[in-house]
Design an enzyme around this catalytic site. Structure first.
Site, PDB file in Angstrom:
ATOM      1  N   ASN A  73    -119.631  29.308 -52.355  1.00 19.00           N
ATOM      2  CA  ASN A  73    -119.800  27.858 -52.146  1.00 19.00           C
ATOM      3  C   ASN A  73    -120.912  27.299 -53.040  1.00 19.00           C
ATOM      4  O   ASN A  73    -120.780  26.208 -53.594  1.00 19.00           O
ATOM      5  CB  ASN A  73    -120.098  27.559 -50.678  1.00 19.00           C
ATOM      6  CG  ASN A  73    -118.821  27.544 -49.845  1.00 19.00           C
ATOM      7  OD1 ASN A  73    -117.726  27.646 -50.387  1.00 19.00           O
ATOM      8  ND2 ASN A  73    -118.950  27.408 -48.544  1.00 19.00           N
ATOM      9  N   CYS A 122    -118.771  22.142 -45.361  1.00 20.27           N
ATOM     10  CA  CYS A 122    -119.235  23.456 -45.849  1.00 20.27           C
ATOM     11  C   CYS A 122    -120.243  23.386 -46.993  1.00 20.27           C
ATOM     12  O   CYS A 122    -121.361  23.886 -46.853  1.00 20.27           O
ATOM     13  CB  CYS A 122    -118.033  24.302 -46.278  1.00 20.27           C
ATOM     14  SG  CYS A 122    -116.982  24.719 -44.894  1.00 20.27           S
TER      15      CYS A 122
HETATM   16  C1  UDX Z   1    -114.951  24.503 -49.495  1.00 23.51           C
HETATM   17  C2  UDX Z   1    -114.584  25.750 -50.299  1.00 23.51           C
HETATM   18  O1  UDX Z   1    -113.714  25.366 -51.380  1.00 23.51           O
HETATM   19  C3  UDX Z   1    -113.922  26.809 -49.417  1.00 23.51           C
HETATM   20  O2  UDX Z   1    -113.653  27.996 -50.179  1.00 23.51           O
HETATM   21  C4  UDX Z   1    -114.882  27.132 -48.268  1.00 23.51           C
HETATM   22  O3  UDX Z   1    -114.296  28.095 -47.402  1.00 23.51           O
HETATM   23  C5  UDX Z   1    -115.236  25.868 -47.521  1.00 23.51           C
HETATM   24  O4  UDX Z   1    -115.793  24.886 -48.409  1.00 23.51           O
HETATM   25  P1  UDX Z   1    -113.650  22.389 -48.525  1.00 23.51           P
HETATM   26  O5  UDX Z   1    -114.861  22.019 -47.739  1.00 23.51           O
HETATM   27  O6  UDX Z   1    -112.315  22.247 -47.874  1.00 23.51           O
HETATM   28  O7  UDX Z   1    -113.738  23.913 -49.023  1.00 23.51           O
HETATM   29  O8  UDX Z   1    -113.723  21.466 -49.834  1.00 23.51           O
HETATM   30  P2  UDX Z   1    -113.303  21.602 -51.376  1.00 23.51           P
HETATM   31  O9  UDX Z   1    -111.843  21.397 -51.555  1.00 23.51           O
HETATM   32  O10 UDX Z   1    -113.883  22.814 -52.001  1.00 23.51           O
HETATM   33  O11 UDX Z   1    -114.068  20.297 -51.952  1.00 23.51           O
HETATM   34  C6  UDX Z   1    -115.479  20.137 -51.705  1.00 23.51           C
HETATM   35  C7  UDX Z   1    -115.985  18.854 -52.290  1.00 23.51           C
HETATM   36  O12 UDX Z   1    -115.980  18.924 -53.718  1.00 23.51           O
HETATM   37  C8  UDX Z   1    -115.156  17.609 -51.933  1.00 23.51           C
HETATM   38  O13 UDX Z   1    -116.038  16.543 -51.600  1.00 23.51           O
HETATM   39  C9  UDX Z   1    -114.394  17.287 -53.204  1.00 23.51           C
HETATM   40  O14 UDX Z   1    -114.108  15.918 -53.343  1.00 23.51           O
HETATM   41  C10 UDX Z   1    -115.377  17.754 -54.256  1.00 23.51           C
HETATM   42  N1  UDX Z   1    -114.735  18.127 -55.545  1.00 23.51           N
HETATM   43  C11 UDX Z   1    -113.906  19.181 -55.637  1.00 23.51           C
HETATM   44  C12 UDX Z   1    -115.028  17.361 -56.687  1.00 23.51           C
HETATM   45  O15 UDX Z   1    -115.819  16.404 -56.624  1.00 23.51           O
HETATM   46  N2  UDX Z   1    -114.456  17.716 -57.871  1.00 23.51           N
HETATM   47  C13 UDX Z   1    -113.604  18.778 -57.993  1.00 23.51           C
HETATM   48  O16 UDX Z   1    -113.149  19.044 -59.124  1.00 23.51           O
HETATM   49  C14 UDX Z   1    -113.318  19.532 -56.843  1.00 23.51           C
END
Ligand code: UDX
Length: 424
Positions: free
Chosen positions: A196, A248
């Site tokens: 993470n 997370c």
């Molecule tokens: C995350 C991890 O990906 C996962 O492996 C872990 O178990 C829990 O935390 P999640 O919280 O569902 O999962 O979110 P994720 O899809 O990873 O996105 C996190 C944040 O990053 C979001 O706010 C999203 O908008 C942002 N993001 C993601 C971006 O700003 N740009 C990107 O290219 C990808």
């Protein structure tokens, strides 16, 4: 559910009777894609009774939440309460800790409450909105314990490692075995935080780079396209925006920073990553404020409130943080989010929710994109422009094609906008 789908007999315990009731009624309390369909096809026993849950179990899994305590550290009271209940009711068995816990927690359980169990750290890497696919077809399975526990954990996961299960909805078994990494408990625990923290760092770097590109008159989208072609960098987690949120990344980066410091190590890069993320929303809001503060009775249309597309979850949502700054400015705000229906009691902070993007933008001075919902790309910007009072469009997620917005009469601004006022 993944364990049940691959053939294990599963009982689920939760203290919340409403949640258990809804699961028994085969209803999805989380709005997770494919969840209700998969649940409907499975026979899982749902209970609020620890003795009913643990009797005769060969493995017990702790998957309780680990909320953040006021110091930034993870609050482990739910984990320890679950371990106590298992110790009271379960026979000697495998005890898998799936909750995200600071390094050393599983060792402490092994030495204390769960002495007669084989305690294994077994973090999950599920993304919201992809929980079923990520469980049945994970990128990797990570588990840590003493060597004598490895074969039991391997047995439990064998159908997933071998991808031996019936295809379900959009999830089909992969042709390739899934990698299984066995290590000691501390390394397994740290792997979750490292994953993470790494992804958050990548995103903060990209966001910082977008800010630098804006200052220098470069086009960050083109820079990133070329960066993504390098397999060492890759194309995922490379979309700039107003920051990363959710239940997370923010909590886990703060926890890692906090327990690293407690162990005597100042994780400076991670501290900067967290700080950059907090700053990103503020910078974006200042861009909006500077463009509009000379206008009376400003009205903003915010498209997106959830922390990312594909979920209604607004925990630590950057879009919600922007909404709060707009409200604090005393401006009128109407939001539209595909996951939050008009009149929903779940609308955060008393924000007015519209039933469509068109409703939200009526008479607005500016449109602000707060969440990367792909359907926002398909909006008819010419129609939107006829509905708005002003012509400003602030794209906080770099998902709108600037040419499309400009052709419709909008002034395209935001994290990925290319400035026409460049330094010499
Ligand atoms: C995350 C991890 O990906 C996962 O492996 C872990 O178990 C829990 O935390 P999640 O919280 O569902 O999962 O979110 P994720 O899809 O990873 O996105 C996190 C944040 O990053 C979001 O706010 C999203 O908008 C942002 N993001 C993601 C971006 O700003 N740009 C990107 O290219 C990808």
């Amino acid at each position: 559910m993944a364990f049940a789908h691959v053939g294990h007999s599963v009982r689920v315990l939760d203290q919340d009777p409403m949640r258990i009731q809804s699961l028994r009624a085969k209803m999805d309390p989380l709005g997770e894609p494919h969840f209700a369909d998969l649940l409907g096809a499975l026979e899982i026993e749902f209970t609020t009774s620890p003795s009913a849950a643990y009797i005769g179990a060969e493995a017990a899994v702790i998957a309780t939440s680990t909320p953040q305590s006021p110091t930034g550290a993870a609050d482990l009271k739910n984990v320890f309460a679950a371990a106590e209940a298992i110790a009271e009711h379960a026979p000697s068995c495998l005890l898998l800790v799936k909750s995200t816990v600071p390094v050393g927690t599983a060792d402490a359980l092994q030495r204390g409450i769960a002495r007669r169990f084989a305690v294994v750290s077994n973090p999950e890497f599920l993304r919201e909105g992809h929980a079923i696919a990520d469980s049945l077809c994970p990128d990797r399975i990570v588990a840590g314990g003493t060597p004598d526990a490895e074969s039991a954990v391997l047995n439990l996961y064998e159908p997933i490692i071998a991808q031996r299960y019936a295809a379900f909805g959009a999830v089909s078994p992969s042709a390739r075995r899934r990698p299984f990494y066995w290590m000691e408990r501390r390394s397994a625990e740290l792997t979750k935080y490292a994953a993470n923290a790494f992804l958050a760092t990548k995103l903060s770097f990209v966001n910082e780079m977008a800010n630098v590109a804006a200052a220098l008159g470069a086009d960050i989208r083109l820079v990133l396209q070329a960066l993504a072609a390098d397999p060492r960098i890759g194309s995922s987690y490379l979309r700039p925006g107003i920051g990363w949120g959710g239940s997370c990344f923010p909590k886990d980066t703060r926890a890692l920073s906090s327990f690293a410091l407690e162990s005597g190590y100042d994780f400076r890069v991670l501290r900067a990553v967290i700080e950059q993320n907090n700053d990103q929303v503020r910078r974006f809001f200042e861009m909006i404020r500077d463009a509009l503060e000379h206008i009376d009775d400003v009205k903003i249309a915010l498209l997106g409130l959830s922390f990312k597309a594909g979920t209604a979850d607004c925990r630590e949502s950057p879009a919600l943080a922007v909404a709060r700054l707009i409200q604090d400015q005393g401006w009128a705000l109407t939001a539209f989010d595909p996951s939050i229906p008009k009149g929903s009691p779940e609308a955060p902070d008393g924000i007015a929710i519209a039933s469509s993007a068109e409703d939200a933008v009526a008479n607005a001075d500016a449109i602000v994109i707060g969440t990367e919902w792909p359907q926002f790309q398909d909006l008819d910007f010419e129609t939107l422009r006829k509905l708005t009072r002003g012509s400003l469009l602030f794209d906080g997620r770099c998902i709108i094609e600037p040419r499309v917005a400009t052709a419709a009469g909008f002034q395209y601004r935001g994290i990925c906008a290319v400035s026409d006022q460049v330094p010499d």
